[in-house]
Design a protein around this motif. Structure first.
Motif, PDB file in Angstrom:
ATOM      1  N   TRP A 173      29.809  -0.250  12.268  1.00 54.17           N
ATOM      2  CA  TRP A 173      30.224   0.498  11.079  1.00 54.17           C
ATOM      3  C   TRP A 173      31.431   1.394  11.308  1.00 54.17           C
ATOM      4  CZ3 TRP A 173      29.532  -1.237   6.627  1.00 54.17           C
ATOM      5  CH2 TRP A 173      28.407  -2.013   6.361  1.00 54.17           C
TER       6      TRP A 173
ATOM      7  N   LEU B 299      30.557  -0.131  -3.858  1.00 49.50           N
ATOM      8  CA  LEU B 299      29.939  -1.379  -4.336  1.00 49.50           C
ATOM      9  C   LEU B 299      28.521  -1.083  -4.810  1.00 49.50           C
ATOM     10  CD1 LEU B 299      30.911  -3.985  -1.565  1.00 49.50           C
ATOM     11  CD2 LEU B 299      31.737  -3.929  -3.930  1.00 49.50           C
TER      12      LEU B 299
ATOM     13  N   SER C 192      35.218  -7.556   0.395  1.00 50.76           N
ATOM     14  CA  SER C 192      35.779  -6.498  -0.453  1.00 50.76           C
ATOM     15  C   SER C 192      37.151  -6.896  -0.982  1.00 50.76           C
ATOM     16  CB  SER C 192      35.890  -5.181   0.329  1.00 50.76           C
ATOM     17  OG  SER C 192      34.607  -4.602   0.472  1.00 50.76           O
TER      18      SER C 192
ATOM     19  N   HIS D 134      34.424  -0.400  -0.669  1.00 50.03           N
ATOM     20  CA  HIS D 134      33.163  -0.919  -0.133  1.00 50.03           C
ATOM     21  C   HIS D 134      32.033   0.082  -0.370  1.00 50.03           C
ATOM     22  CE1 HIS D 134      30.159  -1.799   3.034  1.00 50.03           C
ATOM     23  NE2 HIS D 134      30.459  -3.046   2.749  1.00 50.03           N
TER      24      HIS D 134
ATOM     25  N   TYR E 135      29.042 -14.663   1.643  1.00 47.58           N
ATOM     26  CA  TYR E 135      29.556 -13.343   1.259  1.00 47.58           C
ATOM     27  C   TYR E 135      30.242 -13.423  -0.107  1.00 47.58           C
ATOM     28  CZ  TYR E 135      28.971 -11.189   5.878  1.00 47.58           C
ATOM     29  OH  TYR E 135      28.457 -10.659   7.027  1.00 47.58           O
TER      30      TYR E 135
ATOM     31  N   ARG F 245      32.883  -8.867   6.102  1.00 42.37           N
ATOM     32  CA  ARG F 245      32.697  -7.746   5.153  1.00 42.37           C
ATOM     33  C   ARG F 245      34.019  -7.375   4.483  1.00 42.37           C
ATOM     34  NH1 ARG F 245      28.067  -4.327   3.982  1.00 42.37           N
ATOM     35  NH2 ARG F 245      26.493  -5.607   4.942  1.00 42.37           N
TER      36      ARG F 245
ATOM     37  N   PRO G 201      24.750  -0.938  -4.960  1.00 44.90           N
ATOM     38  CA  PRO G 201      23.820  -0.973  -3.822  1.00 44.90           C
ATOM     39  C   PRO G 201      23.132  -2.334  -3.674  1.00 44.90           C
ATOM     40  CG  PRO G 201      23.514   1.036  -5.103  1.00 44.90           C
ATOM     41  CD  PRO G 201      24.514   0.209  -5.851  1.00 44.90           C
TER      42      PRO G 201
ATOM     43  N   GLY H  91      24.072  -7.168   3.469  1.00 46.74           N
ATOM     44  CA  GLY H  91      23.381  -6.771   4.695  1.00 46.74           C
ATOM     45  C   GLY H  91      22.385  -7.814   5.160  1.00 46.74           C
TER      46      GLY H  91
ATOM     47  N   GLU I 205      24.412  -5.211  -4.276  1.00 50.12           N
ATOM     48  CA  GLU I 205      25.377  -6.114  -3.640  1.00 50.12           C
ATOM     49  C   GLU I 205      25.488  -5.792  -2.148  1.00 50.12           C
ATOM     50  OE1 GLU I 205      26.613  -8.806  -4.276  1.00 50.12           O
ATOM     51  OE2 GLU I 205      28.712  -9.051  -3.690  1.00 50.12           O
ATOM     52  N   ARG I 206      25.473  -4.495  -1.815  1.00 48.59           N
ATOM     53  CA  ARG I 206      25.545  -4.133  -0.390  1.00 48.59           C
ATOM     54  C   ARG I 206      24.294  -4.620   0.345  1.00 48.59           C
ATOM     55  NH1 ARG I 206      27.709   0.979  -1.436  1.00 48.59           N
ATOM     56  NH2 ARG I 206      25.945   2.041  -0.479  1.00 48.59           N
TER      57      ARG I 206
END
Ligand code: SAM
Length: 309
Positions: free
Chosen positions: A280, A263, A50, A260, A24, A46, A265, A272, A267-268
């Motif tokens: 979520w 961030l 962040s 978050h 991460y 997660r 996209p 994932g 990186e997200r």
């Protein structure tokens, strides 16, 4: 009471190690500060991503813009920021880390055990205070109680080279919130008075008053931890207002859910792909109870224009 808050440094280090091991965050040093590595749940990983990236972005911006400046990490615990700055090849003129002696002694011992970390210490580093401190011209690990900042820590930092005339970034990652507001305000008031060009970045809990917030507070209380500052600065606005009330500029505050969500996209998508994360709703609730703030005393370089988005 102090022992419980000191132990939180181990929790933070454990979460960082888990997030680093799984990919991460890019922190090859976190592993040196944990005794028993433990994989954290996806939503914690997660959150750690962040938290880590938010603080490191500000630190990296500052080191880039102010190579002649200083960083002071309040309640540094077992964090790896100094070593990460060395790896980036962008270290400020001076870097100070402060925590209780029990924690700095553990940190100093871990650094001395790991050749990889030792190699990044300045060549003039000396072990001091019976193993609880490390001193050099550019990096100092200092033992002390933030509740005695003005009378004890501030003069010692200056004796070790802190120059209030230089641009100085103060970092508080889950630290000031543990102090009674009178004590954390005393730290901020000293900075306001003594350091004309200062910035502060914080990451701390907020919103103690809704259902999730009350459960968070009860949970910590059961572990002997009291978030004294949380009730004085309970909202995102109050966290920023605390700085504006002292005449500081551009106090930005954003909660972790917002951070978050903003961030990149790509990186997200990368996050994932690391592990399945389907909690979520729980993540958003948790992330709404943590916030970053960034503020600075002078509306000038290097701080003006720094921030997240
Ligand atoms: N900032 C580090 C990180 O993010 O990994 C450590 C965070 S940990 C949650 C809180 C730290 O603040 C602990 O290391 C604790 O010992 C330190 N701390 C809390 N109150 C303090 C005080 N009065 N004086 C010095 N350090 C303190």
């Amino acid at each position: 009471m102090d022992a419980a808050v000191q132990a939180t440094s181990g929790d933070a280090a454990g979460s960082r190690e888990s997030a680093a091991r799984l990919g991460y965050v890019d922190d090859p040093f976190a592993r040196h500060f944990v005794r028993r590595a433990q994989r954290r749940a996806p939503l914690i990983n997660r959150g750690t991503h962040s938290r880590f990236s938010g603080i490191q972005r500000i630190l990296a911006q500052f080191c880039e813009r102010a190579p002649g400046g200083q960083v002071v990490v309040l309640g540094a615990g077992l964090d790896t920021s100094y070593f990460l700055a060395r790896r980036r090849g962008r270290v400020p003129r001076r870097f100070f880390e402060i925590d209780f002696a029990e924690v700095t002694a553990r940190k100093a011992a871990a650094v001395r055990r790991a050749p990889e970390l030792q190699a990044l210490l300045p060549a003039d580093t000396q072990v001091a205070a019976g193993g609880a401190e490390l001193h050099s011209d550019s990096y100092c690990l200092v033992a002390g109680d933030l509740r005695r900042f003005e009378e004890d820590l501030a003069p010692r930092l200056q004796a070790l080279g802190l120059d209030p005339a230089l641009p100085t970034l103060f970092v508080s990652e889950c630290v000031l919130v543990y102090l009674e507001p009178a004590h954390s305000n005393a730290v901020l008031d000293w900075i306001t008075r003594a350091v004309p060009n200062a910035g502060v970045v914080t990451y701390e809990q907020i919103r103690p008053d809704d259902r999730f917030g009350r459960a968070m507070v009860d949970n910590l209380r059961a572990r002997g931890l009291e978030l004294h500052g949380l009730h004085a600065f309970p909202t995102l606005d109050s966290a920023a207002e605390r700085f504006r009330a002292r005449g500081w500029h551009a106090a930005q505050a954003l909660d972790l859910a917002d951070y978050h969500g903003r961030l990149d996209p790509a990186e997200r998508a990368r996050l994932g792909a690391i592990e399945l994360m389907d909690e979520w709703e729980e993540f958003t609730l948790l992330a709404q109870h943590y916030a970053f703030t960034f503020a600075h005393t002078a509306d000038a370089a290097p701080f003006s224009g720094m921030g997240w988005f």
